[in-house]
Design a protein around this motif. Sequence first.
Motif, PDB file in Angstrom:
ATOM      1  N   ASP A   7       0.815  -1.225   0.000  1.00 32.56           N
ATOM      2  CA  ASP A   7       0.000   0.000   0.000  1.00 32.56           C
ATOM      3  C   ASP A   7       0.844   1.269   0.000  1.00 32.56           C
ATOM      4  O   ASP A   7       0.545   2.229   0.722  1.00 32.56           O
ATOM      5  CB  ASP A   7      -0.926   0.025   1.228  1.00 32.56           C
ATOM      6  CG  ASP A   7      -1.832  -1.186   1.273  1.00 32.56           C
ATOM      7  OD1 ASP A   7      -2.260  -1.626   0.186  1.00 32.56           O
ATOM      8  OD2 ASP A   7      -2.093  -1.704   2.373  1.00 32.56           O
ATOM      9  N   GLU A   9       2.377   4.736  -0.802  1.00 31.96           N
ATOM     10  CA  GLU A   9       2.039   6.031  -1.396  1.00 31.96           C
ATOM     11  C   GLU A   9       3.265   6.913  -1.228  1.00 31.96           C
ATOM     12  O   GLU A   9       3.966   6.808  -0.237  1.00 31.96           O
ATOM     13  CB  GLU A   9       0.863   6.651  -0.630  1.00 31.96           C
ATOM     14  CG  GLU A   9       0.520   8.051  -1.110  1.00 31.96           C
ATOM     15  CD  GLU A   9      -0.220   8.856  -0.045  1.00 31.96           C
ATOM     16  OE1 GLU A   9      -1.456   8.795  -0.017  1.00 31.96           O
ATOM     17  OE2 GLU A   9       0.447   9.562   0.727  1.00 31.96           O
ATOM     18  N   TYR A  10       3.521   7.768  -2.220  1.00 28.86           N
ATOM     19  CA  TYR A  10       4.574   8.759  -2.025  1.00 28.86           C
ATOM     20  C   TYR A  10       4.138  10.117  -2.592  1.00 28.86           C
ATOM     21  O   TYR A  10       3.757  10.220  -3.752  1.00 28.86           O
ATOM     22  CB  TYR A  10       5.909   8.347  -2.677  1.00 28.86           C
ATOM     23  CG  TYR A  10       6.978   9.339  -2.304  1.00 28.86           C
ATOM     24  CD1 TYR A  10       7.531   9.327  -1.028  1.00 28.86           C
ATOM     25  CD2 TYR A  10       7.363  10.345  -3.188  1.00 28.86           C
ATOM     26  CE1 TYR A  10       8.461  10.285  -0.632  1.00 28.86           C
ATOM     27  CE2 TYR A  10       8.299  11.305  -2.800  1.00 28.86           C
ATOM     28  CZ  TYR A  10       8.831  11.264  -1.524  1.00 28.86           C
ATOM     29  OH  TYR A  10       9.736  12.212  -1.134  1.00 28.86           O
ATOM     30  N   ARG A  11       4.204  11.107  -1.723  1.00 31.30           N
ATOM     31  CA  ARG A  11       3.914  12.492  -2.142  1.00 31.30           C
ATOM     32  C   ARG A  11       5.190  13.303  -2.042  1.00 31.30           C
ATOM     33  O   ARG A  11       5.811  13.342  -0.980  1.00 31.30           O
ATOM     34  CB  ARG A  11       2.886  13.135  -1.202  1.00 31.30           C
ATOM     35  CG  ARG A  11       1.519  12.519  -1.313  1.00 31.30           C
ATOM     36  CD  ARG A  11       0.571  13.088  -0.256  1.00 31.30           C
ATOM     37  NE  ARG A  11      -0.648  12.301  -0.224  1.00 31.30           N
ATOM     38  CZ  ARG A  11      -1.720  12.551  -0.990  1.00 31.30           C
ATOM     39  NH1 ARG A  11      -1.738  13.600  -1.787  1.00 31.30           N
ATOM     40  NH2 ARG A  11      -2.774  11.764  -0.937  1.00 31.30           N
ATOM     41  N   LEU A  21       1.356  13.936  -5.755  1.00 30.61           N
ATOM     42  CA  LEU A  21       1.186  12.494  -5.530  1.00 30.61           C
ATOM     43  C   LEU A  21       1.868  11.734  -6.664  1.00 30.61           C
ATOM     44  O   LEU A  21       1.410  11.761  -7.799  1.00 30.61           O
ATOM     45  CB  LEU A  21      -0.305  12.160  -5.476  1.00 30.61           C
ATOM     46  CG  LEU A  21      -0.667  10.689  -5.258  1.00 30.61           C
ATOM     47  CD1 LEU A  21      -0.225  10.209  -3.887  1.00 30.61           C
ATOM     48  CD2 LEU A  21      -2.165  10.477  -5.434  1.00 30.61           C
ATOM     49  N   TYR A  24       0.737   5.760  -5.613  1.00 33.86           N
ATOM     50  CA  TYR A  24      -0.351   5.414  -4.699  1.00 33.86           C
ATOM     51  C   TYR A  24      -0.739   3.948  -4.886  1.00 33.86           C
ATOM     52  O   TYR A  24      -0.564   3.383  -5.976  1.00 33.86           O
ATOM     53  CB  TYR A  24      -1.565   6.334  -4.893  1.00 33.86           C
ATOM     54  CG  TYR A  24      -2.284   6.096  -6.197  1.00 33.86           C
ATOM     55  CD1 TYR A  24      -1.849   6.686  -7.371  1.00 33.86           C
ATOM     56  CD2 TYR A  24      -3.386   5.236  -6.251  1.00 33.86           C
ATOM     57  CE1 TYR A  24      -2.485   6.436  -8.572  1.00 33.86           C
ATOM     58  CE2 TYR A  24      -4.032   4.993  -7.453  1.00 33.86           C
ATOM     59  CZ  TYR A  24      -3.572   5.592  -8.598  1.00 33.86           C
ATOM     60  OH  TYR A  24      -4.201   5.337  -9.790  1.00 33.86           O
ATOM     61  N   ASP A  25      -1.216   3.346  -3.796  1.00 33.32           N
ATOM     62  CA  ASP A  25      -1.676   1.939  -3.817  1.00 33.32           C
ATOM     63  C   ASP A  25      -0.690   1.003  -4.510  1.00 33.32           C
ATOM     64  O   ASP A  25      -1.111   0.145  -5.297  1.00 33.32           O
ATOM     65  CB  ASP A  25      -3.018   1.834  -4.566  1.00 33.32           C
ATOM     66  CG  ASP A  25      -4.170   2.417  -3.777  1.00 33.32           C
ATOM     67  OD1 ASP A  25      -3.985   2.706  -2.583  1.00 33.32           O
ATOM     68  OD2 ASP A  25      -5.253   2.581  -4.373  1.00 33.32           O
ATOM     69  N   THR A  60       5.109   7.867   2.108  1.00 34.79           N
ATOM     70  CA  THR A  60       4.297   8.755   2.947  1.00 34.79           C
ATOM     71  C   THR A  60       3.093   7.985   3.496  1.00 34.79           C
ATOM     72  O   THR A  60       2.395   8.463   4.380  1.00 34.79           O
ATOM     73  CB  THR A  60       3.845  10.005   2.165  1.00 34.79           C
ATOM     74  OG1 THR A  60       3.317   9.603   0.892  1.00 34.79           O
ATOM     75  CG2 THR A  60       5.014  10.941   1.915  1.00 34.79           C
ATOM     76  N   LYS A  61       2.858   6.776   2.958  1.00 35.13           N
ATOM     77  CA  LYS A  61       1.879   5.835   3.508  1.00 35.13           C
ATOM     78  C   LYS A  61       2.362   4.436   3.162  1.00 35.13           C
ATOM     79  O   LYS A  61       3.030   4.252   2.148  1.00 35.13           O
ATOM     80  CB  LYS A  61       0.515   6.040   2.830  1.00 35.13           C
ATOM     81  CG  LYS A  61      -0.520   6.721   3.665  1.00 35.13           C
ATOM     82  CD  LYS A  61      -1.880   6.559   3.003  1.00 35.13           C
ATOM     83  CE  LYS A  61      -2.739   7.793   3.256  1.00 35.13           C
ATOM     84  NZ  LYS A  61      -3.873   7.846   2.323  1.00 35.13           N
ATOM     85  N   SER A 223       0.727   4.121 -10.285  1.00 31.91           N
ATOM     86  CA  SER A 223       0.385   2.861  -9.654  1.00 31.91           C
ATOM     87  C   SER A 223       0.720   1.696 -10.574  1.00 31.91           C
ATOM     88  O   SER A 223       0.994   1.903 -11.761  1.00 31.91           O
ATOM     89  CB  SER A 223      -1.095   2.869  -9.270  1.00 31.91           C
ATOM     90  OG  SER A 223      -1.289   2.029  -8.150  1.00 31.91           O
TER      91      SER A 223
END
Length: 288
Positions: A7, A9-11, A21, A24-25, A60-61, A223
């Motif tokens: 999962d 994510e990188y911003r 962004l 993501y995912d 970042t997530k 993604s």
Amino acid sequence: MRITLEDVEYRYQANTPFEHLALYDVNLSIDSGSYTAIIGHTGSGKSTLLQHLNALLKPTKGRIIIGDRTIEAGRKEKQLRSIRQKVGIVFQFPEHQLFDETVEKDICFGPMNFGVSEADAKVLARKAIQHVGLAEDILEKSPFDLSGGQMRRVAIAGVLAMEPDVLVLDEPTAGLDPRGRKEIMDMFYDLHKKRGISTILVTHSMEDAAKYADEIVIMHQGSVFKKGSPQEIFSDPVQLLELGLDVPDTVRFQLKLQKELGIRFDKPCLNIDDLAIEIDKAMKRGNR
Ligand SMILES: Nc1ncnc2c1ncn2[C@@H]1O[C@H](COP(=O)(O)OP(=O)(O)O)[C@@H](O)[C@H]1O
Ligand SMILES: [Mg+2]
């Protein structure tokens, strides 16, 4: 060493007006000893993804599991050095990062930075320079007196000298002539086969992806769009072309034969020999 992204994510520049962004995912698992090609448009997040593989960027997530280490969003990490030693990245145009007065010093910098003695680093430098197909006398030269192709090889030798378990290659042959490209790609493949080095290659060359990789990952707008063997990935060439991506010439030719002559094929052909066999079969079947 297995690498798993969960999962992710990188911003870029998170929490600023310039926030962007880039990933993501992203869920992806890269097996130990595999050869993975990553393809996708410019801006699809390939280089951002690669920099997560040795914790140069932290998600970042989500989380990234690199061997026995877990890099988790929002958590401070210590001792990233061991990860950086195990996962070597050859960046785009790596020769731009050459800096020392001699090739030898430049190559020794990485290993010495990871605690190898100067004497041992020199041995590693000698081995690495042979690996990339250069003569030893180049070690005494200034990196800035070399040709572009030689500089590229020296920069690659600097990563190899750290004896990584995983080699991450961001378009390593961009800008080289066809012969240099093939030599370098064959060298990486040889290292992968003989030393079992996991290899992750970002490339725009569908021929290289088809020829060397066991697995192909398509990145699209930040993604993972699809992952599969070259056979799986190129079994739907129309989808790839619709995405604006390329397919190997042999597959393009099959599409053409199918469209113009109605010849049906059982599978995509990823090299000329295979194509010749499949055309022969199709002709014998007489299905046109
Ligand atoms: N340092 C940065 N700051 C802000 N945005 C960036 C930065 N680097 C890349 N990006 C943006 O992130 C996205 C993914 O870029 P990148 O990972 O370089 O893609 P690729 O390697 O597939 O071309 C793009 O939209 C790019 O403009
Ligand atoms: Mg890139």
